[in-house]
Write an enzyme that holds these catalytic residues in place. Sequence first.
Site, PDB file in Angstrom:
ATOM      1  N   LEU A   1       0.815  -1.221   0.000  1.00 13.85           N
ATOM      2  CA  LEU A   1       0.000   0.000   0.000  1.00 13.85           C
ATOM      3  C   LEU A   1       0.852   1.276   0.000  1.00 13.85           C
ATOM      4  CD1 LEU A   1      -2.822  -1.103   2.474  1.00 13.85           C
ATOM      5  CD2 LEU A   1      -2.816  -1.207  -0.026  1.00 13.85           C
ATOM      6  N   GLY A   2       2.114   1.125  -0.338  1.00 15.98           N
ATOM      7  CA  GLY A   2       2.952   2.315  -0.537  1.00 15.98           C
ATOM      8  C   GLY A   2       3.423   2.992   0.731  1.00 15.98           C
TER       9      GLY A   2
ATOM     10  N   SER B   1       6.282   2.775   2.194  1.00 17.75           N
ATOM     11  CA  SER B   1       7.671   3.258   2.070  1.00 17.75           C
ATOM     12  C   SER B   1       7.705   4.584   1.311  1.00 17.75           C
ATOM     13  CB  SER B   1       8.527   2.235   1.320  1.00 17.75           C
ATOM     14  OG  SER B   1       8.392   0.982   1.890  1.00 17.75           O
TER      15      SER B   1
ATOM     16  N   ASP C   1       4.718   4.822  -6.914  1.00 21.81           N
ATOM     17  CA  ASP C   1       4.336   5.025  -5.507  1.00 21.81           C
ATOM     18  C   ASP C   1       4.644   6.458  -5.073  1.00 21.81           C
ATOM     19  OD1 ASP C   1       4.103   2.274  -5.679  1.00 21.81           O
ATOM     20  OD2 ASP C   1       4.864   1.936  -3.665  1.00 21.81           O
TER      21      ASP C   1
HETATM   22  O1  PMV Z   1       4.469  -3.172  -3.096  1.00 18.13           O
HETATM   23  P1  PMV Z   1       4.484  -1.711  -3.369  1.00 18.13           P
HETATM   24  O2  PMV Z   1       3.380  -0.958  -2.728  1.00 18.13           O
HETATM   25  O3  PMV Z   1       5.828  -1.115  -3.047  1.00 18.13           O
HETATM   26  O4  PMV Z   1       4.266  -1.523  -4.966  1.00 18.13           O
HETATM   27  C1  PMV Z   1       5.204  -2.036  -5.872  1.00 18.13           C
HETATM   28  C2  PMV Z   1       4.760  -1.875  -7.283  1.00 18.13           C
HETATM   29  C3  PMV Z   1       5.676  -2.543  -8.309  1.00 18.13           C
HETATM   30  O5  PMV Z   1       5.117  -2.280  -9.581  1.00 18.13           O
HETATM   31  C4  PMV Z   1       5.743  -4.039  -8.094  1.00 18.13           C
HETATM   32  C5  PMV Z   1       7.098  -1.977  -8.254  1.00 18.13           C
HETATM   33  C6  PMV Z   1       7.230  -0.547  -8.751  1.00 18.13           C
HETATM   34  O6  PMV Z   1       8.284   0.045  -8.482  1.00 18.13           O
HETATM   35  O7  PMV Z   1       6.339  -0.045  -9.454  1.00 18.13           O
END
Ligand code: PMV
Length: 295
Positions: free
Chosen positions: A92-93, A95, A138
């Site tokens: 859900l972003g 980080s 993100d």
């Molecule tokens: O898992 P999250 O919320 O960090 O999302 C990652 C999304 C990916 O497409 C898998 C990686 C990215 O950098 O876009």
Amino acid sequence: MIASAPGKVIIFGEHSVVYGKHAVVSSIGWRCYVNVEKSGDFLITSEFGKTKLDFFGKHSYISYAVKRFSEIKKIRGAKITVKSEIPPDSGLGSSAAVTVATLSALNAEFEAGLSREDIFSLARSVEIDVQGIASGVDSFVSTYGGSWIIPERRRFKTNLEFGLVNSGEKSVTSEMVRRVADLKKEHPDIVNPILDAMDSIAVKGAKCLERNDLKEVKKLFRINQSLLRALGASTPKIDGIIADIEEKGFAAKITGAGGGGYILTTGYGDRISIGGEGVRIEDSEDWRISDNGQG
Ligand code: PMV
């Protein structure tokens, strides 16, 4: 100074967006709050504990955010306190939100005059510092808020409602992104068409969302989830949860990197409001962090 930034859901396009394909993303109502105060040295406090700058430990994103910010404006120290409503390792972003909120609070406290685009660009560098590979979606949606079609950066609106279900398993973005990269290297003839299909799903998905076409969105969720599973982003537990959700008449898919984390559904589970605000500088009354960072 206090800044906050929202988490996000990827509605369509996780993993394929890393390879320049389309993604449909939206900020959510859950936010991360960061308080920055000038100080003689560095102290970071969050639900994970207290540390100094800690590049390879609990506070890697915050530490790299400080490093990147310091390249623009030199600082002696800062007391950084974090309170997040966004569950970590959940897809859900969290980080990106802590990175964007930290950069925004540093910007406000040290009067560096950075624009939103500067914040996004620094946050994207931090994502790459920590993860190695990252699309930057993100950081983008956390900085600007709202619902977006990437890479065009076109805003969209939908009246459709979504829900989240926690798989109870951890999603480690860097590991999942590396796993897909390895599979792509090993079987480019198989993986590249999957990424192309995901691109078409995102482009069609955006149109279906805009015309509130739930029936079509459900179909696209199912195909997208099958492809994410083919890339190794699902788990037996997630497959089981999604089967249960399907039996109730909803559709569901991983959101974010997968391997765990939250499952996005067409309505079932914890309702989320999508399209929340981007970076906000908060009034001190909004500050909900107690001194020990435990809330
Ligand atoms: O898992 P999250 O919320 O960090 O999302 C990652 C999304 C990916 O497409 C898998 C990686 C990215 O950098 O876009």
